[in-house]
Every structure is written in C-alpha cells, then in structure tokens.
Design a protein around this motif. Structure first.
Motif, PDB file in Angstrom:
ATOM      1  N   SER A   1      53.688  50.652  -4.893  1.00  0.00           N
ATOM      2  CA  SER A   1      52.886  49.511  -5.319  1.00  0.00           C
ATOM      3  C   SER A   1      53.620  48.245  -4.928  1.00  0.00           C
ATOM      4  O   SER A   1      54.780  48.051  -5.323  1.00  0.00           O
ATOM      5  CB  SER A   1      52.654  49.549  -6.837  1.00  0.00           C
ATOM      6  OG  SER A   1      51.900  48.430  -7.270  1.00  0.00           O
ATOM      7  N   ASP A   2      52.957  47.425  -4.124  1.00  0.00           N
ATOM      8  CA  ASP A   2      53.577  46.194  -3.624  1.00  0.00           C
ATOM      9  C   ASP A   2      54.925  46.485  -2.966  1.00  0.00           C
ATOM     10  O   ASP A   2      55.905  45.749  -3.151  1.00  0.00           O
ATOM     11  CB  ASP A   2      53.748  45.175  -4.750  1.00  0.00           C
ATOM     12  CG  ASP A   2      52.421  44.645  -5.272  1.00  0.00           C
ATOM     13  OD1 ASP A   2      51.471  44.579  -4.472  1.00  0.00           O
ATOM     14  OD2 ASP A   2      52.339  44.317  -6.463  1.00  0.00           O
TER      15      ASP A   2
ATOM     16  N   ARG B   1      56.986  48.861  -3.637  1.00  0.00           N
ATOM     17  CA  ARG B   1      57.968  49.503  -4.515  1.00  0.00           C
ATOM     18  C   ARG B   1      57.552  50.951  -4.794  1.00  0.00           C
ATOM     19  O   ARG B   1      56.400  51.217  -5.123  1.00  0.00           O
ATOM     20  CB  ARG B   1      58.086  48.735  -5.828  1.00  0.00           C
ATOM     21  CG  ARG B   1      58.491  47.284  -5.630  1.00  0.00           C
ATOM     22  CD  ARG B   1      58.571  46.539  -6.943  1.00  0.00           C
ATOM     23  NE  ARG B   1      57.294  46.489  -7.653  1.00  0.00           N
ATOM     24  CZ  ARG B   1      57.102  45.823  -8.787  1.00  0.00           C
ATOM     25  NH1 ARG B   1      58.116  45.179  -9.352  1.00  0.00           N
ATOM     26  NH2 ARG B   1      55.925  45.806  -9.364  1.00  0.00           N
TER      27      ARG B   1
ATOM     28  N   ILE C   1      47.176  48.002 -11.260  1.00  0.00           N
ATOM     29  CA  ILE C   1      48.128  47.752 -10.181  1.00  0.00           C
ATOM     30  C   ILE C   1      47.615  48.359  -8.872  1.00  0.00           C
ATOM     31  O   ILE C   1      46.953  49.399  -8.878  1.00  0.00           O
ATOM     32  CB  ILE C   1      49.530  48.326 -10.509  1.00  0.00           C
ATOM     33  CG1 ILE C   1      49.466  49.851 -10.726  1.00  0.00           C
ATOM     34  CG2 ILE C   1      50.108  47.636 -11.738  1.00  0.00           C
ATOM     35  CD1 ILE C   1      50.840  50.477 -10.929  1.00  0.00           C
TER      36      ILE C   1
ATOM     37  N   TYR D   1      47.943  50.378  -5.321  1.00  0.00           N
ATOM     38  CA  TYR D   1      48.807  51.465  -4.867  1.00  0.00           C
ATOM     39  C   TYR D   1      48.501  51.788  -3.413  1.00  0.00           C
ATOM     40  O   TYR D   1      47.416  51.512  -2.894  1.00  0.00           O
ATOM     41  CB  TYR D   1      48.642  52.723  -5.728  1.00  0.00           C
ATOM     42  CG  TYR D   1      47.331  53.457  -5.528  1.00  0.00           C
ATOM     43  CD1 TYR D   1      47.126  54.313  -4.442  1.00  0.00           C
ATOM     44  CD2 TYR D   1      46.289  53.303  -6.438  1.00  0.00           C
ATOM     45  CE1 TYR D   1      45.943  54.983  -4.259  1.00  0.00           C
ATOM     46  CE2 TYR D   1      45.096  53.967  -6.274  1.00  0.00           C
ATOM     47  CZ  TYR D   1      44.920  54.804  -5.183  1.00  0.00           C
ATOM     48  OH  TYR D   1      43.714  55.455  -5.009  1.00  0.00           O
ATOM     49  N   ARG D   2      49.495  52.367  -2.767  1.00  0.00           N
ATOM     50  CA  ARG D   2      49.346  52.917  -1.423  1.00  0.00           C
ATOM     51  C   ARG D   2      49.912  54.330  -1.442  1.00  0.00           C
ATOM     52  O   ARG D   2      51.070  54.532  -1.833  1.00  0.00           O
ATOM     53  CB  ARG D   2      50.092  52.075  -0.386  1.00  0.00           C
ATOM     54  CG  ARG D   2      49.959  52.609   1.054  1.00  0.00           C
ATOM     55  CD  ARG D   2      50.845  51.799   2.007  1.00  0.00           C
ATOM     56  NE  ARG D   2      50.493  50.401   1.974  1.00  0.00           N
ATOM     57  CZ  ARG D   2      49.526  49.854   2.721  1.00  0.00           C
ATOM     58  NH1 ARG D   2      48.834  50.624   3.555  1.00  0.00           N
ATOM     59  NH2 ARG D   2      49.280  48.568   2.646  1.00  0.00           N
TER      60      ARG D   2
ATOM     61  N   THR E   1      44.757  53.397   0.231  1.00  0.00           N
ATOM     62  CA  THR E   1      45.074  52.384  -0.777  1.00  0.00           C
ATOM     63  C   THR E   1      44.006  52.359  -1.855  1.00  0.00           C
ATOM     64  O   THR E   1      42.884  52.835  -1.661  1.00  0.00           O
ATOM     65  CB  THR E   1      45.191  50.991  -0.133  1.00  0.00           C
ATOM     66  OG1 THR E   1      43.934  50.657   0.497  1.00  0.00           O
ATOM     67  CG2 THR E   1      46.292  50.952   0.893  1.00  0.00           C
TER      68      THR E   1
ATOM     69  N   GLU F   1      43.493  51.218  -6.460  1.00  0.00           N
ATOM     70  CA  GLU F   1      44.013  50.636  -7.695  1.00  0.00           C
ATOM     71  C   GLU F   1      44.111  51.717  -8.762  1.00  0.00           C
ATOM     72  O   GLU F   1      43.312  52.646  -8.793  1.00  0.00           O
ATOM     73  CB  GLU F   1      43.120  49.499  -8.193  1.00  0.00           C
ATOM     74  CG  GLU F   1      43.108  48.279  -7.306  1.00  0.00           C
ATOM     75  CD  GLU F   1      42.238  47.171  -7.860  1.00  0.00           C
ATOM     76  OE1 GLU F   1      42.570  45.984  -7.663  1.00  0.00           O
ATOM     77  OE2 GLU F   1      41.216  47.489  -8.496  1.00  0.00           O
TER      78      GLU F   1
END
Length: 314
Positions: free
Chosen positions: A94-95, A97, A142, A144-145, A167, A169
C-alpha cells in the motif's frame, strides 16, 4: 622467378568498429537462427507460452481482526502436455509499503490444452499492519497493489515467470458505537411489557454499512431482558450517527426494587453486547457492538400515563 611474379603483400588496418560489427552480426545471425529453429519446433510440435490473468479479487471474510483475500487467476495452457506450477510468489503493498508477502510452493498442474482458475488465499492481519504503520487507522480505506509471480516449467521454453498486478482498495473496519438513548413503553404491565429501544448507532468507518440484523443481549439493572429482531434493514451512513428503533418484550417484575426507579423515570443502568451483520462495498461483515455501564430512561407512552415527549433530554 621475376620480381613481377612475386605476390603483392598489402597491409590492411582493421578497425575495432569493424571487428565489433562482424562480431555483432555473427551473434545476431546465431540468435535469429536459434529463434527460427525454436519457432519451427514450436509450430511443428505445438508448444507455446501459457498466459495468466487476474479475473477476480474477493473478500470471503472481513472483521475487526483480519481480512481473508482470495485472488482468482485464470491460467491457460496451450501445450499438448500438462505444465507444473513450480511456485507462486505474492506481495500486497500500500503506497509502496509492504503489507504482506508469501510463497506457495508446488501449486499444482495445468492440464494439457486446458485452463484452470488458481485461487490464492491471503490472510491480512490488521494488528500487524497497524503496528508497523501507525498512520493506518481503524475505519479507513487504504489502496493496495497485489503482485503475483507464477513460475511454470514449459517444455522447449524451460522455466518461465508470469508476472501479474492488480490494484484496488481494502477497508480497515472499526466497530460502531452504540447507545440506548431511551426505552419507550408501548404496553406496560408487571407481567409483560412491550417496549421500543431507541438505539443510537455511530458509524466511524469511511464507508456505509447496510444494517441487516442484530444479535445481542441487553441488561437493565443487571437483569437480562434478552434481545429482539431488527424490524427492517437500514443504512448507517459513513462517519455518521443513525437512530434505530428495536421492539422488545420483557417482565418488569424480574427487576425487583429497581423497577420503582424505572417507573419514576430515573436513570437506569444498562449494558449491551452482541454483533451486527452489515453489507459493505467490500462484502458482508459481522462487527461486534458493546456498551458497558450506560444509563438510559424508561418512558411510558400516553396510553400508560406518560407524556410521550420524544424531545426530552436524556
């Protein structure tokens, strides 16, 4: 032999660029030859590279502790022989991280000239990510990928890696706050009283909740009055306060001396504990509700001698 019959020797300067060009041309010819042979073998025998595509990502279970994520991947095998799935590597971030990663070894076999939907189960524990990244708060959504690498073994080609990305959420749920603002008598008697619980529900999530049912128990003055069913489903707006009326039947005589305080309209201690079943944009959830040490009023309707004023302060 005459001097004119002697072979003439000419010195030739060979430039490095010419050498590189000759070398490069030779390598390119070899590569083209190998590729041409491979394509001919592939065409003659029928071998080809498999393909993979993410068809769906769903959440079978989401609660306050974890989210169960299942990634459906469709793999097609164009070859005349089965191909093994050696490993599946996955990563959710996420972002940028990392939230979780893992490896699934020996994931099965894709049949010849066939296709299979491979399901990748992933368990995301919220405490793990909240302890690692303190800016991820309960109630938030959040991004996510998901990255997945399928490693397969294909004749002619050898080991291949099929990379995939998707991707979306994911929610980090937060339990709603609940209060019994008051209890309104519909029919009052010592043997059996029919009342309505006026519930205040605060949805602290960044997404709406579709309230379908409640599974709970209520205690008044430390005496259980049981639970009741939700008359109809209702929407709990995101980051909003909503009010729900729940009909309930109980026996005031079971309360002993606390009954007289209830009749005189004094504040009555209560507790409430259970679960609510809700629909969300991410699927169904079962969230806990609890209230310890609350205080509410019991209010008679006009038919039973009350003033039936719903605007009174608690």
């Amino acid at each position: 032999m005459a001097s004119s019959d002697k072979p003439e020797i000419v010195d030739r300067d060979v430039k490095e660029d010419d050498k590189d060009e000759e070398k490069g041309g030779f390598i390119d010819k070899v590569k083209d030859f190998i590729q041409d042979i491979g394509e001919k073998i592939e065409g003659a025998i029928g071998f080809g590279k498999p393909t993979a595509d993410v068809t769906e990502i769903h959440f079978p279970t989401i609660n306050l502790e974890k989210a169960e994520i299942v990634v459906d991947v469709l793999i097609k095998n164009p070859n005349p022989v089965p191909i093994p799935l050696i490993d599946i590597n996955y990563l959710i971030e996420s972002d940028g991280r990392k939230l979780i990663s893992g490896l699934i070894p020996d994931a099965g076999t894709i049949r010849a000239h066939g296709e299979e939907t491979v399901k990748i189960p992933i368990h995301l524990v919220y405490d793990d990510i909240k302890n690692t990244y303190d800016d991820i708060k309960p109630g938030s959504i959040i991004p996510y990928r998901i990255k997945v690498d399928f490693i397969v073994d294909v004749p002619i080609f050898g080991r291949l890696t099929l990379p995939l990305e998707k991707t979306g959420e994911i929610p980090v749920p937060y339990k709603p706050d609940i209060d019994i603002e008051k209890i309104k008598f519909e029919r009052f008697s010592f043997e059996e009283t029919v009342a309505v619980l006026h519930l205040k529900l605060e949805n602290k999530n960044d997404f709406d909740l579709g309230l379908n049912s409640l599974d709970y128990e209520v205690w008044l003055s430390n005496v259980s009055i049981g639970g009741a069913e939700l008359a109809e489903s209702t929407k709990l707006d995101k980051n909003g306060i909503n009010y729900v009326d729940i009909p309930i039947t109980f026996k005031p005589k079971d309360f002993g001396s606390a009954l007289w305080d209830m009749i005189r309209g004094k504040g009555t201690g209560y507790s409430m504990k259970g679960h609510i079943n809700v629909d969300t944009p991410f699927g169904a959830m079962k969230l806990p509700i609890s209230k310890e040490g609350g205080t509410t009023r019991l209010k008679k309707s006009k038919e039973d001698g009350g003033d039936d004023d719903d605007d009174d302060e608690e």
